[in-house]
Design a protein around this motif. Structure first.
Motif, PDB file in Angstrom:
ATOM      1  N   GLN A 135      14.569   1.780  -2.354  1.00  0.00           N
ATOM      2  CA  GLN A 135      15.744   0.939  -2.379  1.00  0.00           C
ATOM      3  C   GLN A 135      16.056   0.405  -0.991  1.00  0.00           C
ATOM      4  N   GLY A 136      15.815   1.176   0.033  1.00  0.00           N
ATOM      5  CA  GLY A 136      16.055   0.734   1.406  1.00  0.00           C
ATOM      6  C   GLY A 136      15.165  -0.422   1.792  1.00  0.00           C
ATOM      7  N   ARG A 137      13.963  -0.453   1.271  1.00  0.00           N
ATOM      8  CA  ARG A 137      13.026  -1.541   1.577  1.00  0.00           C
ATOM      9  C   ARG A 137      13.423  -2.830   0.895  1.00  0.00           C
ATOM     10  N   ASN A 138      14.054  -2.728  -0.257  1.00  0.00           N
ATOM     11  CA  ASN A 138      14.402  -3.932  -1.024  1.00  0.00           C
ATOM     12  C   ASN A 138      15.618  -4.660  -0.475  1.00  0.00           C
ATOM     13  N   ILE A 139      16.285  -4.063   0.493  1.00  0.00           N
ATOM     14  CA  ILE A 139      17.499  -4.678   1.054  1.00  0.00           C
ATOM     15  C   ILE A 139      17.113  -5.736   2.062  1.00  0.00           C
TER      16      ILE A 139
ATOM     17  N   ASN B  94      12.830  17.486  -7.607  1.00  0.00           N
ATOM     18  CA  ASN B  94      13.925  16.529  -7.764  1.00  0.00           C
ATOM     19  C   ASN B  94      14.310  15.894  -6.436  1.00  0.00           C
ATOM     20  N   ASP B  95      14.322  16.694  -5.370  1.00  0.00           N
ATOM     21  CA  ASP B  95      14.629  16.156  -4.045  1.00  0.00           C
ATOM     22  C   ASP B  95      13.590  15.125  -3.629  1.00  0.00           C
ATOM     23  N   LEU B  96      12.321  15.390  -3.914  1.00  0.00           N
ATOM     24  CA  LEU B  96      11.258  14.461  -3.558  1.00  0.00           C
ATOM     25  C   LEU B  96      11.418  13.133  -4.300  1.00  0.00           C
ATOM     26  N   LEU B  97      11.743  13.202  -5.571  1.00  0.00           N
ATOM     27  CA  LEU B  97      11.957  11.973  -6.338  1.00  0.00           C
ATOM     28  C   LEU B  97      13.139  11.175  -5.789  1.00  0.00           C
ATOM     29  N   LYS B  98      14.217  11.868  -5.432  1.00  0.00           N
ATOM     30  CA  LYS B  98      15.383  11.185  -4.883  1.00  0.00           C
ATOM     31  C   LYS B  98      15.039  10.491  -3.576  1.00  0.00           C
ATOM     32  N   LEU B  99      14.315  11.187  -2.703  1.00  0.00           N
ATOM     33  CA  LEU B  99      13.929  10.590  -1.420  1.00  0.00           C
ATOM     34  C   LEU B  99      13.047   9.362  -1.613  1.00  0.00           C
ATOM     35  N   SER B 100      12.124   9.458  -2.552  1.00  0.00           N
ATOM     36  CA  SER B 100      11.235   8.337  -2.816  1.00  0.00           C
ATOM     37  C   SER B 100      12.023   7.123  -3.308  1.00  0.00           C
ATOM     38  N   LEU B 101      12.969   7.351  -4.201  1.00  0.00           N
ATOM     39  CA  LEU B 101      13.782   6.256  -4.720  1.00  0.00           C
ATOM     40  C   LEU B 101      14.659   5.657  -3.631  1.00  0.00           C
ATOM     41  N   GLN B 102      15.248   6.513  -2.775  1.00  0.00           N
ATOM     42  CA  GLN B 102      16.086   6.004  -1.693  1.00  0.00           C
ATOM     43  C   GLN B 102      15.283   5.154  -0.723  1.00  0.00           C
ATOM     44  N   GLU B 103      14.060   5.584  -0.427  1.00  0.00           N
ATOM     45  CA  GLU B 103      13.227   4.821   0.498  1.00  0.00           C
ATOM     46  C   GLU B 103      12.855   3.473  -0.107  1.00  0.00           C
TER      47      GLU B 103
ATOM     48  N   MET C 197       0.832  -1.212   0.000  1.00  0.00           N
ATOM     49  CA  MET C 197       0.000   0.000   0.000  1.00  0.00           C
ATOM     50  C   MET C 197       0.861   1.255   0.000  1.00  0.00           C
ATOM     51  N   ASP C 198       1.936   1.272   0.777  1.00  0.00           N
ATOM     52  CA  ASP C 198       2.847   2.418   0.787  1.00  0.00           C
ATOM     53  C   ASP C 198       3.445   2.651  -0.595  1.00  0.00           C
ATOM     54  N   SER C 199       3.833   1.571  -1.241  1.00  0.00           N
ATOM     55  CA  SER C 199       4.408   1.674  -2.577  1.00  0.00           C
ATOM     56  C   SER C 199       3.394   2.244  -3.566  1.00  0.00           C
ATOM     57  N   MET C 200       2.159   1.788  -3.472  1.00  0.00           N
ATOM     58  CA  MET C 200       1.113   2.285  -4.374  1.00  0.00           C
ATOM     59  C   MET C 200       0.843   3.769  -4.136  1.00  0.00           C
ATOM     60  N   VAL C 201       0.817   4.182  -2.878  1.00  0.00           N
ATOM     61  CA  VAL C 201       0.590   5.590  -2.555  1.00  0.00           C
ATOM     62  C   VAL C 201       1.726   6.442  -3.113  1.00  0.00           C
ATOM     63  N   GLN C 202       2.956   5.978  -2.962  1.00  0.00           N
ATOM     64  CA  GLN C 202       4.106   6.718  -3.489  1.00  0.00           C
ATOM     65  C   GLN C 202       4.029   6.849  -5.009  1.00  0.00           C
TER      66      GLN C 202
END
Length: 71
Positions: free
Chosen positions: A67-71, A56-65, A22-27
């Motif tokens: 990637q952090g979940r996939n670890i 751009n900062d928002l997109l970077k934060l979203s991608l970092q979050e 659900m978090d992923s879908m909201v993002q």
């Protein structure tokens, strides 16, 4: 008693996975919304460097979050 423990563990695992999905879908929906808002801008609005930087900062934060979940 052990069966109840297994059941609770299974339910919490399902709830956790559901929450992640659900978090992923909201993002994704939020990013789509931002992209659609960006496309609606007039050429006069395109020169706003601050908004572009924040976007751009928002997109970077979203991608970092993500990637952090996939670890």
């Amino acid at each position: 008693d052990e069966q109840n423990l297994r059941k609770r563990y299974a339910e919490s695992t399902i709830a956790s996975e559901f929450s992640k999905i659900m978090d992923s879908m909201v993002q994704k929906n939020f990013i789509k919304f931002l992209l659609s808002q960006r496309q609606k801008k007039t050429p006069a609005d395109a020169g706003k460097d601050l908004e572009e930087h924040q976007y751009n900062d928002l997109l970077k934060l979203s991608l970092q979050e993500k990637q952090g979940r996939n670890i």
